[in-house]
Motif scaffolding. Structure first.
Motif, mmCIF file in Angstrom:
data_model
loop_
_atom_site.group_PDB
_atom_site.id
_atom_site.type_symbol
_atom_site.label_atom_id
_atom_site.label_comp_id
_atom_site.label_asym_id
_atom_site.label_seq_id
_atom_site.Cartn_x
_atom_site.Cartn_y
_atom_site.Cartn_z
ATOM 1 N N LEU A 72 38.126 33.377 23.354
ATOM 2 C CA LEU A 72 38.270 33.697 24.770
ATOM 3 C C LEU A 72 36.918 33.538 25.439
ATOM 4 C CD1 LEU A 72 40.298 34.867 26.907
ATOM 5 C CD2 LEU A 72 39.329 37.111 26.369
ATOM 6 N N LEU A 73 36.897 32.764 26.508
ATOM 7 C CA LEU A 73 35.663 32.542 27.253
ATOM 8 C C LEU A 73 35.661 33.425 28.499
ATOM 9 C CD1 LEU A 73 35.639 28.644 27.008
ATOM 10 C CD2 LEU A 73 34.659 30.294 25.416
ATOM 11 N N ARG A 74 34.563 33.401 29.232
ATOM 12 C CA ARG A 74 34.465 34.192 30.453
ATOM 13 C C ARG A 74 33.888 33.330 31.568
ATOM 14 N NH1 ARG A 74 30.592 37.496 32.960
ATOM 15 N NH2 ARG A 74 29.081 37.034 31.317
ATOM 16 N N TYR A 75 34.596 33.289 32.662
ATOM 17 C CA TYR A 75 34.113 32.496 33.799
ATOM 18 C C TYR A 75 32.898 33.159 34.431
ATOM 19 C CZ TYR A 75 33.882 30.212 38.319
ATOM 20 O OH TYR A 75 33.444 29.518 39.416
ATOM 21 N N ARG A 76 31.945 32.340 34.839
ATOM 22 C CA ARG A 76 30.810 32.827 35.618
ATOM 23 C C ARG A 76 30.422 31.748 36.605
ATOM 24 N NH1 ARG A 76 26.051 34.639 32.893
ATOM 25 N NH2 ARG A 76 25.149 34.386 34.943
ATOM 26 N N ASN A 77 29.648 32.111 37.594
ATOM 27 C CA ASN A 77 29.181 31.121 38.551
ATOM 28 C C ASN A 77 28.327 30.077 37.845
ATOM 29 O OD1 ASN A 77 30.410 32.342 40.747
ATOM 30 N ND2 ASN A 77 28.660 33.693 41.122
ATOM 31 N N LYS A 78 28.190 28.927 38.475
ATOM 32 C CA LYS A 78 27.431 27.833 37.866
ATOM 33 C C LYS A 78 25.991 28.271 37.553
ATOM 34 C CE LYS A 78 30.070 24.105 40.010
ATOM 35 N NZ LYS A 78 30.051 22.961 40.934
ATOM 36 N N TRP A 79 25.506 27.766 36.458
ATOM 37 C CA TRP A 79 24.153 28.062 36.006
ATOM 38 C C TRP A 79 23.465 26.756 35.635
ATOM 39 C CZ3 TRP A 79 22.197 26.854 31.151
ATOM 40 C CH2 TRP A 79 20.934 27.373 30.845
ATOM 41 N N ALA A 80 22.176 26.686 35.814
ATOM 42 C CA ALA A 80 21.416 25.502 35.416
ATOM 43 C C ALA A 80 20.128 25.937 34.741
ATOM 44 C CB ALA A 80 21.109 24.630 36.632
ATOM 45 N N PRO A 81 19.657 25.199 33.738
ATOM 46 C CA PRO A 81 18.404 25.554 33.062
ATOM 47 C C PRO A 81 17.248 25.619 34.049
ATOM 48 C CG PRO A 81 19.571 23.852 31.859
ATOM 49 C CD PRO A 81 20.272 23.997 33.166
ATOM 50 N N GLY A 82 16.338 26.597 33.810
ATOM 51 C CA GLY A 82 15.143 26.683 34.634
ATOM 52 C C GLY A 82 15.255 27.648 35.787
ATOM 53 N N LYS A 83 16.470 28.194 36.027
ATOM 54 C CA LYS A 83 16.616 29.142 37.123
ATOM 55 C C LYS A 83 16.128 30.517 36.686
ATOM 56 C CE LYS A 83 19.612 28.777 40.203
ATOM 57 N NZ LYS A 83 20.825 28.891 41.056
ATOM 58 N N ASP A 84 15.734 31.340 37.640
ATOM 59 C CA ASP A 84 15.207 32.670 37.336
ATOM 60 C C ASP A 84 16.292 33.545 36.730
ATOM 61 O OD1 ASP A 84 13.215 32.741 40.355
ATOM 62 O OD2 ASP A 84 12.753 31.956 38.346
ATOM 63 N N ALA B 114 17.265 40.994 36.309
ATOM 64 C CA ALA B 114 16.570 42.078 35.602
ATOM 65 C C ALA B 114 17.209 42.355 34.241
ATOM 66 C CB ALA B 114 16.576 43.334 36.460
ATOM 67 N N ASN B 115 18.489 42.113 34.113
ATOM 68 C CA ASN B 115 19.153 42.413 32.845
ATOM 69 C C ASN B 115 19.176 41.229 31.881
ATOM 70 O OD1 ASN B 115 21.073 40.734 33.865
ATOM 71 N ND2 ASN B 115 22.659 42.305 34.151
ATOM 72 N N GLY B 116 18.449 40.178 32.259
ATOM 73 C CA GLY B 116 18.321 39.039 31.365
ATOM 74 C C GLY B 116 19.350 37.962 31.561
ATOM 75 N N ASP B 117 20.349 38.189 32.421
ATOM 76 C CA ASP B 117 21.339 37.155 32.703
ATOM 77 C C ASP B 117 20.791 36.159 33.708
ATOM 78 O OD1 ASP B 117 23.180 38.244 31.025
ATOM 79 O OD2 ASP B 117 24.131 39.456 32.586
ATOM 80 N N TYR B 118 21.242 34.936 33.591
ATOM 81 C CA TYR B 118 20.853 33.928 34.569
ATOM 82 C C TYR B 118 21.748 34.020 35.786
ATOM 83 C CZ TYR B 118 17.664 31.581 31.379
ATOM 84 O OH TYR B 118 16.618 31.298 30.547
ATOM 85 N N GLU B 119 21.125 33.827 36.955
ATOM 86 C CA GLU B 119 21.906 33.791 38.191
ATOM 87 C C GLU B 119 22.744 32.529 38.241
ATOM 88 O OE1 GLU B 119 22.254 36.005 40.344
ATOM 89 O OE2 GLU B 119 20.592 37.382 40.141
#
Length: 317
Positions: free
Chosen positions: A297-309, A312-317
């Motif tokens: 089972l996967l989980r949808y999240r907004n698009k992410w790209a390498p190099g983005k900040d 605080a909790n370590g997740d990528y925006e």
């Protein structure tokens, strides 16, 4: 009895406009749609039909808030229609409709119809993976993803899932009266059922539930592969629709899945790559649960790209 599979699912709804937009955003093709309702087709012509809940042409509601009024199954030929008419007429009313189809009810109270299938042949290759060593490869220079695809279309109506008060009785009706067979089973829940005219793992899944829940859990159309499910599902969420379960991949049937809330009083799924089984297949049985219903089972999240900040909790925006 050569029942090919689901042909049309008919709903009576309060807000025809909102439901029409939902089905169009899902990818179905509007046909003859007005403010009173209409038809929404997959590429092969299988469809969902809408009408206002007060439309006198609709079969009566089963109650419990269920908006589905009728499930129409396609069959191979007129002789199958006649065989079904003779069989069901032994203990229930069978109505002949003006279009040549017949209509009756199953042992759970659902209105069911049968017509000679009008499915169109779809000659469009499905998703092909470039797997090292496989004799089947995507042609050279052919891209696997089209991010600019204007609209992703489902190919065919896949399956429906009923909540039924007596799954043993419900299964017996489809198996003994209509020639379905069980391909797999969740113990204490119910069977996956396949009619004789298709190799798809299932067109119906029956879930035992209290009588007040009798109705539809979900229905779905087949897409061409997991990429379309992921891409179309992501777009669906971006249009404001709410995911319910997935994306992931089932164990029974092996189909990729992504479920969404819908305005039809049930869930709707996008699926792809279902197993095919013939009469040599031996049905499996398992206890229901997360470990038996999905391989992952996967989980949808907004698009992410390498190099983005990162946040605080370590997740990528």
């Amino acid at each position: 009895m050569k029942i090919v599979g689901l042909e049309t699912i008919i709903f009576g709804v309060d807000d025809v406009a909102a439901c029409s937009t939902f089905l169009t955003d899902y990818g179905l093709i509007p046909v003859g749609v007005t403010e009173a309702g209409g038809r929404f087709e997959a590429l092969d012509g299988t469809a969902v039909e809408l009408a206002h809940t007060d439309d006198d042409s609709l079969p009566a509601s089963i109650g419990n808030g269920c908006m589905m009024r009728k499930t129409v199954m396609g069959v191979a030929d007129e002789s199958t229609i006649e065989a079904i008419r003779v069989e069901l007429s032994k203990d229930r009313d069978v109505r002949q409709l003006a279009d040549g189809s017949i209509e009756s009810t199953d042992d759970s109270g659902f209105v069911i119809g049968f017509q000679v299938t009008t499915r169109r042949e779809v000659n469009i290759p499905g998703e092909i993976s470039n797997v090292p060593g496989s004799p089947f490869q995507r042609p050279v220079n052919q891209l696997a993803v089209n991010a600019q695809a204007e609209q992703i279309r489902p190919r065919t109506l896949s399956h429906i899932v009923y909540f039924v008060p007596d799954p043993v009785k419900a299964e017996a009706f489809y198996v003994e009266r209509l020639g379905f067979r069980c391909t797999d089973r969740f113990e204490g829940v119910g069977p996956f059922l396949q009619p004789a005219g298709t190799l798809d793992h299932h067109t119906h899944f029956l879930i035992g539930a209290p009588p007040f829940m009798t109705g539809v859990e979900h229905f779905t159309f087949h897409f061409s592969g997991p990429t379309e499910v992921m891409q179309n599902g992501s777009r669906f969420i971006e249009k404001g629709y709410q995911a319910f379960w997935g994306p992931g991949r089932h164990l029974f049937g092996s189909n990729w899945f992504w479920y969404f809330n819908s305005p039809f009083g049930c869930h709707i799924e996008m699926d792809a790559d279902m197993d095919l089984h013939d009469k040599n297949w031996v049905a499996r049985a398992a206890e229901p649960g997360a470990d038996t219903s999905q391989a992952f089972l996967l989980r949808y999240r907004n698009k992410w790209a390498p190099g983005k900040d990162t946040t605080a909790n370590g997740d990528y925006e």
